[in-house]
Design a protein around this motif. Structure first.
Motif, PDB file in Angstrom:
ATOM      1  N   THR A  13       0.797  -1.196  -0.104  1.00  0.00           N
ATOM      2  CA  THR A  13       0.003  -0.050  -0.052  1.00  0.00           C
ATOM      3  C   THR A  13       0.917   1.224  -0.008  1.00  0.00           C
ATOM      4  OG1 THR A  13      -0.357  -0.138   2.332  1.00  0.00           O
ATOM      5  CG2 THR A  13      -1.762  -1.117   1.283  1.00  0.00           C
ATOM      6  N   GLU A  14       2.117   1.016   0.763  1.00  0.00           N
ATOM      7  CA  GLU A  14       2.998   2.512   0.689  1.00  0.00           C
ATOM      8  C   GLU A  14       3.476   2.666  -0.819  1.00  0.00           C
ATOM      9  OE1 GLU A  14       5.625   1.944   3.788  1.00  0.00           O
ATOM     10  OE2 GLU A  14       4.279   2.690   5.473  1.00  0.00           O
ATOM     11  N   LYS A  15       3.951   1.474  -1.318  1.00  0.00           N
ATOM     12  CA  LYS A  15       4.506   1.583  -2.791  1.00  0.00           C
ATOM     13  C   LYS A  15       3.676   2.203  -3.521  1.00  0.00           C
ATOM     14  CE  LYS A  15       6.450  -1.054  -6.478  1.00  0.00           C
ATOM     15  NZ  LYS A  15       7.924  -0.296  -6.606  1.00  0.00           N
ATOM     16  N   ILE A  16       2.206   2.069  -3.470  1.00  0.00           N
ATOM     17  CA  ILE A  16       1.461   2.447  -4.387  1.00  0.00           C
ATOM     18  C   ILE A  16       0.568   3.579  -4.014  1.00  0.00           C
ATOM     19  CG2 ILE A  16      -0.535   1.100  -3.941  1.00  0.00           C
ATOM     20  CD1 ILE A  16      -0.756   0.503  -6.833  1.00  0.00           C
ATOM     21  N   GLY A  17       0.744   3.791  -2.860  1.00  0.00           N
ATOM     22  CA  GLY A  17       0.308   5.063  -2.157  1.00  0.00           C
ATOM     23  C   GLY A  17      -1.234   5.140  -1.814  1.00  0.00           C
ATOM     24  N   ILE A  18      -1.848   3.837  -1.233  1.00  0.00           N
ATOM     25  CA  ILE A  18      -3.390   3.662  -0.977  1.00  0.00           C
ATOM     26  C   ILE A  18      -3.432   3.304   0.418  1.00  0.00           C
ATOM     27  CG2 ILE A  18      -3.908   3.268  -3.049  1.00  0.00           C
ATOM     28  CD1 ILE A  18      -3.856   0.058  -2.418  1.00  0.00           C
ATOM     29  N   PRO A  19      -4.483   3.609   1.032  1.00  0.00           N
ATOM     30  CA  PRO A  19      -4.535   2.881   2.369  1.00  0.00           C
ATOM     31  C   PRO A  19      -4.876   1.574   2.382  1.00  0.00           C
ATOM     32  CG  PRO A  19      -6.685   4.247   1.533  1.00  0.00           C
ATOM     33  CD  PRO A  19      -5.689   4.509   0.477  1.00  0.00           C
ATOM     34  N   LYS A  20      -4.616   1.054   3.556  1.00  0.00           N
ATOM     35  CA  LYS A  20      -4.859  -0.422   3.734  1.00  0.00           C
ATOM     36  C   LYS A  20      -6.393  -0.864   3.344  1.00  0.00           C
ATOM     37  CE  LYS A  20      -1.394  -2.104   6.762  1.00  0.00           C
ATOM     38  NZ  LYS A  20      -1.001  -2.914   8.135  1.00  0.00           N
ATOM     39  N   GLY A  21      -7.223   0.128   3.747  1.00  0.00           N
ATOM     40  CA  GLY A  21      -8.693  -0.075   3.362  1.00  0.00           C
ATOM     41  C   GLY A  21      -8.972  -0.303   1.717  1.00  0.00           C
ATOM     42  N   ASN A  46     -10.411  -3.748   0.030  1.00  0.00           N
ATOM     43  CA  ASN A  46     -11.718  -3.845  -0.984  1.00  0.00           C
ATOM     44  C   ASN A  46     -11.718  -4.810  -2.232  1.00  0.00           C
ATOM     45  OD1 ASN A  46     -12.917  -1.783   0.554  1.00  0.00           O
ATOM     46  ND2 ASN A  46     -12.028  -0.109  -0.790  1.00  0.00           N
ATOM     47  N   HIS A  47     -10.320  -5.000  -2.335  1.00  0.00           N
ATOM     48  CA  HIS A  47      -9.965  -5.969  -3.671  1.00  0.00           C
ATOM     49  C   HIS A  47      -9.654  -7.443  -3.048  1.00  0.00           C
ATOM     50  CE1 HIS A  47     -10.385  -2.825  -6.407  1.00  0.00           C
ATOM     51  NE2 HIS A  47      -9.568  -2.026  -5.678  1.00  0.00           N
ATOM     52  N   PHE A  48      -9.074  -7.530  -1.828  1.00  0.00           N
ATOM     53  CA  PHE A  48      -8.359  -8.907  -1.676  1.00  0.00           C
ATOM     54  C   PHE A  48      -8.776  -8.945   0.103  1.00  0.00           C
ATOM     55  CE2 PHE A  48      -5.657  -6.574  -4.372  1.00  0.00           C
ATOM     56  CZ  PHE A  48      -5.735  -7.281  -5.420  1.00  0.00           C
ATOM     57  N   LYS A  49      -9.228 -10.242   0.192  1.00  0.00           N
ATOM     58  CA  LYS A  49      -9.802 -10.607   1.626  1.00  0.00           C
ATOM     59  C   LYS A  49      -8.435 -10.805   2.466  1.00  0.00           C
ATOM     60  CE  LYS A  49     -10.658 -15.262   0.793  1.00  0.00           C
ATOM     61  NZ  LYS A  49     -11.775 -16.403   0.922  1.00  0.00           N
ATOM     62  N   SER A  50      -7.591 -11.343   1.877  1.00  0.00           N
ATOM     63  CA  SER A  50      -6.132 -11.801   2.845  1.00  0.00           C
ATOM     64  C   SER A  50      -4.775 -11.511   1.975  1.00  0.00           C
ATOM     65  CB  SER A  50      -6.328 -12.958   3.216  1.00  0.00           C
ATOM     66  OG  SER A  50      -6.477 -13.989   2.445  1.00  0.00           O
ATOM     67  N   LYS A  51      -3.641 -11.621   2.532  1.00  0.00           N
ATOM     68  CA  LYS A  51      -2.649 -11.742   1.905  1.00  0.00           C
ATOM     69  C   LYS A  51      -2.333 -12.864   1.102  1.00  0.00           C
ATOM     70  CE  LYS A  51       2.395 -11.798   2.581  1.00  0.00           C
ATOM     71  NZ  LYS A  51       3.747 -11.601   3.382  1.00  0.00           N
TER      72      LYS A  51
END
Length: 203
Positions: A41-49, A53-58
Motif C-alpha cells: 500500500t505504501e509503494k502504490i500510495g493507497i490506504p490499507k482499506g 476492498n479487492h483482496f480478503k487476505s494476503k
C-alpha cells in the motif's frame, strides 16, 4: 472547486491490476514472506482499506499475483510454441533465448521465475499454494510436451525418452538455472543447460 479537491480529482485512479503489479514486483524482490500489505500500500500510495476492498487476505492476494503472472507467461508460451512459421525444435530453442534476453536486458538477473520462487518458499508451508503451483507446473509441462512431440514427429528429436519425461526435465532444469543466475549474476547457467539439452539430451 477547492485546491484540495482539484488535486484529489487529478490523482490517477488506482485499479486492482495496479495493486497486483506493485505487489508482484515486491514479491519478486523480497519474496512472499518478506512483503507485507503495508509495503504494497505504501509503494502504490493507497490506504490499507483500499487493499482489502479487492483482496480478503494476503494469501488471496498472493494467489492472484501468481495467477496474473502465469496468465501472461502462458500467453507468451502459447504464442511461441504454436508459431508454425518456426520448426518445433526452433521454438524450443527460442524459448531459452527469450529467457536469456529478458534476464540480460530487462530483469538484470534479479527476478528469476515467480512460479519457481513461490515453489521454493511456500510449497512446504502452505498447502493451498503448493496445489496451485503444482497445477501451473503441470500445465507448463503439457505445453512443452506438445511441442516436443511435434519435433519428434518431424525427426528433430530422436531420443527414446518419452515426451512427458523430456518436458519434465526441461522445466526442472530451466527452473533450476534461475537459482544460479541470481547467484552468478549471469545467464551462463541457462546457456550451459540449453547447450547440453540440445546437443546431448534431445538428440
Amino acid at each position: 472547486m477547492t485546491t484540495g479537491h482539484y488535486n484529489h480529482s487529478m490523482r490517477r485512479r488506482i485499479y486492482k491490476e495496479d495493486i497486483i503489479k506493485a505487489g508482484m514486483e515486491l514479491m519478486f524482490l523480497n519474496g512472499y514472506g518478506g512483503t507485507g500489505i503495508k509495503d504494497i500500500t505504501e509503494k502504490i500510495g493507497i490506504p490499507k482499506g483500499s487493499f482489502y476492498n479487492h483482496f480478503k487476505s494476503k494469501e488471496a492476494f498472493g494467489l492472484q499475483v501468481l495467477e496474473y503472472y502465469m496468465e501472461d507467461a502462458f500467453n507468451k508460451l502459447n504464442e511461441l510454441l504454436a508459431d508454425n512459421t518456426l520448426e518445433p525444435i526452433e521454438r524450443l530453442k527460442t524459448f531459452f533465448q527469450m529467457t536469456i534476453d529478458e534476464q540480460n536486458m530487462v530483469y538484470k538477473y534479479k527476478y528469476g521465475c515467480l512460479l519457481g520462487n513461490f515453489s521454493q518458499e511456500l510449497s512446504d508451508v502452505n498447502e493451498v499454494f503448493r496445489k496451485v503451483i503444482q497445477t501451473y507446473f503441470h500445465k507448463m509441462k503439457d505445453h512443452l510436451k506438445r511441442c516436443i512431440e511435434e519435433a519428434r514427429d518431424k525427426g528433430q528429436i530422436k531420443t527414446e525418452k518419452s515426451s512427458e519425461m523430456l518436458a519434465d526435465f526441461l522445466i526442472t532444469g530451466w527452473e533450476g538455472t534461475f537459482i544460479r543466475v541470481k547467484a552468478e549474476k549471469s545467464t551462463l547457467p541457462i546457456e550451459n543447460f540449453r547447450d547440453v539439452l540440445f546437443s546431448d539430451v534431445l538428440i
